[in-house]
Write a protein that holds these residues in place. Structure first.
Motif, mmCIF file in Angstrom:
data_model
loop_
_atom_site.group_PDB
_atom_site.id
_atom_site.type_symbol
_atom_site.label_atom_id
_atom_site.label_comp_id
_atom_site.label_asym_id
_atom_site.label_seq_id
_atom_site.Cartn_x
_atom_site.Cartn_y
_atom_site.Cartn_z
ATOM 1 N N PRO A 572 0.905 -1.045 -0.010
ATOM 2 C CA PRO A 572 0.004 0.060 0.006
ATOM 3 C C PRO A 572 0.964 1.360 -0.177
ATOM 4 O O PRO A 572 2.001 1.242 0.268
ATOM 5 C CB PRO A 572 -0.622 -0.013 1.288
ATOM 6 C CG PRO A 572 -0.788 -1.676 1.522
ATOM 7 C CD PRO A 572 0.590 -2.018 1.313
ATOM 8 N N SER A 573 0.145 2.382 -0.545
ATOM 9 C CA SER A 573 0.878 3.850 -0.179
ATOM 10 C C SER A 573 0.543 4.255 0.837
ATOM 11 O O SER A 573 -0.715 4.186 1.378
ATOM 12 C CB SER A 573 0.419 4.605 -1.619
ATOM 13 O OG SER A 573 0.996 3.905 -2.724
ATOM 14 N N VAL A 574 1.378 5.198 1.515
ATOM 15 C CA VAL A 574 0.887 5.998 2.534
ATOM 16 C C VAL A 574 0.336 7.187 2.121
ATOM 17 O O VAL A 574 0.997 7.964 1.504
ATOM 18 C CB VAL A 574 2.065 6.378 3.400
ATOM 19 C CG1 VAL A 574 1.778 7.491 4.568
ATOM 20 C CG2 VAL A 574 2.864 4.980 4.272
ATOM 21 N N LEU A 575 -0.992 7.283 2.381
ATOM 22 C CA LEU A 575 -1.475 8.641 1.776
ATOM 23 C C LEU A 575 -1.674 10.013 2.900
ATOM 24 O O LEU A 575 -1.319 11.013 2.612
ATOM 25 C CB LEU A 575 -3.144 8.408 1.506
ATOM 26 C CG LEU A 575 -3.406 7.271 0.554
ATOM 27 C CD1 LEU A 575 -4.826 6.916 0.315
ATOM 28 C CD2 LEU A 575 -2.663 7.466 -0.888
ATOM 29 N N ALA A 576 -1.667 9.500 3.946
ATOM 30 C CA ALA A 576 -1.327 10.441 5.348
ATOM 31 C C ALA A 576 -0.949 9.701 6.322
ATOM 32 O O ALA A 576 -1.198 8.588 6.941
ATOM 33 C CB ALA A 576 -2.731 11.078 5.393
ATOM 34 N N THR A 577 -0.397 10.602 7.296
ATOM 35 C CA THR A 577 0.151 10.253 8.670
ATOM 36 C C THR A 577 -0.256 11.443 9.615
ATOM 37 O O THR A 577 0.009 12.621 9.368
ATOM 38 C CB THR A 577 1.782 10.070 8.535
ATOM 39 O OG1 THR A 577 2.091 9.136 7.509
ATOM 40 C CG2 THR A 577 2.272 9.427 10.058
ATOM 41 N N TYR A 578 -0.877 10.946 10.519
ATOM 42 C CA TYR A 578 -1.294 11.844 11.798
ATOM 43 C C TYR A 578 -0.596 11.539 12.931
ATOM 44 O O TYR A 578 -0.387 10.380 13.251
ATOM 45 C CB TYR A 578 -2.839 11.755 12.024
ATOM 46 C CG TYR A 578 -3.526 12.362 10.857
ATOM 47 C CD1 TYR A 578 -4.082 13.586 10.852
ATOM 48 C CD2 TYR A 578 -3.997 11.569 9.445
ATOM 49 C CE1 TYR A 578 -5.093 14.070 9.723
ATOM 50 C CE2 TYR A 578 -4.646 12.203 8.600
ATOM 51 C CZ TYR A 578 -5.256 13.313 8.779
ATOM 52 O OH TYR A 578 -5.921 13.847 7.652
ATOM 53 N N VAL A 579 -0.165 12.683 13.630
ATOM 54 C CA VAL A 579 0.482 12.535 15.075
ATOM 55 C C VAL A 579 -0.222 13.262 15.950
ATOM 56 O O VAL A 579 -0.426 14.748 15.698
ATOM 57 C CB VAL A 579 1.853 12.684 14.910
ATOM 58 C CG1 VAL A 579 2.712 12.711 16.437
ATOM 59 C CG2 VAL A 579 2.899 12.042 13.847
ATOM 60 N N GLY A 580 -0.839 12.731 16.839
ATOM 61 C CA GLY A 580 -1.677 13.578 17.959
ATOM 62 C C GLY A 580 -2.704 14.395 17.217
ATOM 63 O O GLY A 580 -3.291 15.256 17.600
ATOM 64 N N GLY A 581 -3.440 13.481 16.310
ATOM 65 C CA GLY A 581 -4.730 13.986 15.634
ATOM 66 C C GLY A 581 -4.255 15.120 14.447
ATOM 67 O O GLY A 581 -5.248 15.580 14.043
#
Length: 589
Positions: A572-581
């Motif tokens: 899979p591709s990483v579309l988005a990464t969230y840290v602490g929302g």
């Protein structure tokens, strides 16, 4: 649904559950833990109130939570950077969405907890991103060309650094200083193999370090010489310090920039937490990066990835003094993990320690990197002070020595939740997986190392030994061992999705079949190794590792599920990464 209706719904759900369990469950099932689990399940029928403080809702997603109580969900509600609630869309309709609450539609995408890389060298990796990249070099001529080009752009007298070379790419002949002396006459050069256990110095670098044919091997290392006793320029394991002690230290600015580069790369791969085992070759200054880089970045609001730090075991008394002053959790970004030692070298350089000699070098058993009596005393002291201890062990003999040390310490210091770790655990003797489980030792492993070693392990160990004892992931899991997964970046790329594919297929590049297929683990077990097991391995499970109420809202949005057939469907591709929302990758515009 009004308040009274919700209470009636809750009561009816609980009564039905209790009635069913009274009929089908054995008496021992009814514990206090069961009671609270039933209460949580029944309360799912209750709606949220707007005044509970939720500030953002992520909805319309396939969420693998990593939480056994509720493994799957379709929405997450966050409050101040933490998970407030997860659930399915049926439950969401009973929730009052306030005008100030942001709603994010994830359009059916797959969501996992933020990945945890359980073993890497974070600042070292950030610095190495500026080195001469030798990873794709497949000939002596190309090796030389890379350094000729580099020398043209570097001021005379300045060091040139290279990394990631692998002699297997050009037939197995190890490089020598003579390969690059003619193109780097005015620059000292230091270029490390892919595993960083063997490095090459050119003649100018050896001259600056006063290395001669009379230089003796230090304990735990080798200054490689040819059959005539002449220096080749290669230095193995602890011998590398003979050169690195003479390399000017990287400036504070260079190291701070390296942290930022490393963080950006990690986030682009979905990694939100890392376990940093320090800069390779910087053990003489183990504390410099802590105040000058990490504490600076934390105070300046520059931390973007959560970091658990392990320091050399030689410094354990200083580490425990810091912990007693400030605690293990310095902030939401920084955690003091513990201390680390080295028991041996690597398979690639034939310095991993085995019970039997190497099949292609019958006088060589590998190197023991430390005195075992000293190791036992150091682990006894660090453990008695409450520190977590991790030890690098590659060969079967090294792993057995470390397991014996841990077993002795447990018997002397008594029972507690200590979570000893063996880093790499690549080659194990018969019975070792059971010993891991019996002593509660975490196996911190790197799946992509397995793919690299598949090419050479059978030659160096012999086919039978390699098949029986190499990368026993499934055997370890089957015995109940906690298996934490990582990259050892920069030895392998920082890329958990590639690691999941490696662990769940075990197919090296260019192969059509798996290497030791009986040791394949499921893609879900591999995903757990990069999430909740990684958190457990670092005493961080209260904060990260699953998308559970109360934990930090660290998560990754993927193009498709990593639990499918990755050999068929692709990574899979990483579309988005969230840290602490908060969206950390790609950067908000």
């Amino acid at each position: 649904m009004g308040r009274k209706q919700r209470q009636v719904c809750f009561g009816l759900r609980l009564l039905v559950l209790l009635a069913v369990l009274i009929v089908i469950a054995p008496p021992w099932f009814f514990s206090i833990d069961t009671y609270f689990a039933l209460m949580r399940f029944a309360r799912k029928g209750l709606s949220f109130k707007e005044d509970e403080g939720a500030d953002i809702v992520f909805t319309n997603a396939t969420i693998w939570t990593g939480d056994s109580i509720q493994p799957w969900a379709e929405f997450m509600v966050l409050r101040k950077g933490r998970i407030l609630r997860v659930g399915n869309l049926t439950q969401l309709q009973y929730m009052r969405i306030g005008s100030k609450m942001e709603v994010v539609d994830l359009e059916g995408k797959f969501v996992t907890p933020g990945f945890i890389d359980s073993h890497l060298h974070f600042l070292h990796g950030g610095l190495q991103m500026k080195h001469v990249d030798l990873g794709c070099v497949n000939s002596r001529a190309e090796f030389e060309r890379k350094f000729r080009i580099a020398a043209e752009d570097v001021e005379s007298g300045k060091w040139i650094f290279g990394s990631m070379w692998n002699e297997e790419n050009w037939g197995g002949t190890l490089p020598e200083a003579s390969w690059i002396d003619n193109v780097t006459p005015h620059h000292p050069v230091w270029a490390c193999r892919i595993d960083v256990h063997t490095c090459l110095a050119n003649s100018m670098a050896m001259a600056l370090a006063n290395i001669s044919h009379d230089t003796v091997d230090p304990e735990g290392g080798t200054v490689v010489k040819n059959i005539h006793g002449d220096l080749t320029g290669l230095f193995k394991d602890m011998a590398s310090r003979l050169i690195t002690h003479h390399i000017p230290p990287m400036s504070v600015e260079e190291r701070r920039e390296a942290l930022i580069r490393a963080s950006e790369l990690a986030l682009s791969r979905g990694v939100t937490s890392v376990v940093d085992f320090g800069r390779v070759g910087a053990s003489e200054h183990p504390w410099d990066d802590f105040p000058e880089v990490y504490l600076w970045a934390d105070a300046a609001g520059m931390m973007r990835v959560r970091v658990s730090i392990f320091l050399p075991i030689e410094t354990w008394q200083s580490v425990i003094a810091l912990v007693r002053q400030r605690g293990f959790m310095l902030s939401q970004w920084l955690h003091i993990g513990g201390v680390k030692a080295f028991a041996d070298g690597s398979l690639g350089t034939r310095t991993a320690l085995f019970h039997k000699a190497y099949a292609d070098d019958n006088s060589n058993y590998g190197l023991l990197a430390l005195d075992l009596d000293w190791l036992q005393e150091a682990v006894l002291g660090a453990d008695n002070a409450g520190l977590q201890v991790a030890v690098h062990a590659i060969g079967d003999a090294a792993n057995d020595h470390v397991l014996s040390t841990f077993e002795t310490v447990v018997s002397k210091n008594g029972p507690r939740d200590r979570r000893f770790r063996i880093e790499h655990a690549q080659h194990l003797s018969a019975g070792a997986p059971e010993r891991f489980q019996a002593s509660g030792v975490v196996a911190s492993v790197q799946p992509e190392h397995m793919l690299d070693d598949a090419y050479s392990a059978m030659r160096k160990l012999g086919e039978e030994r390699a098949q029986q004892g190499s990368y026993l992931f499934n055997s370890l899991l089957g015995n109940g061992t906690h298996l934490a997964l990582g990259s050892d970046w920069t030895v392998a790329p920082i890329d958990p999705l590639r690691g999941i594919q490696a662990a769940s297929t075990r197919i090296p590049k260019g192969w059509s079949s798996s290497w030791i297929p009986s040791e394949i683990i499921s893609s879900e077990a591999a995903l757990s190794g990069y999430t909740r097991e990684g958190a457990y391995a670092s005493f961080m499970e209260k904060y990260v590792g699953s998308l559970s109420p109360g934990k930090y809202a660290d998560f990754v949005v993927l193009s498709h599920s990593p639990l499918n057939d990755l050999a068929r469907d692709g990574i899979p591709s990483v579309l988005a990464t969230y840290v602490g929302g908060c969206l950390a990758h790609p950067k908000p515009t």
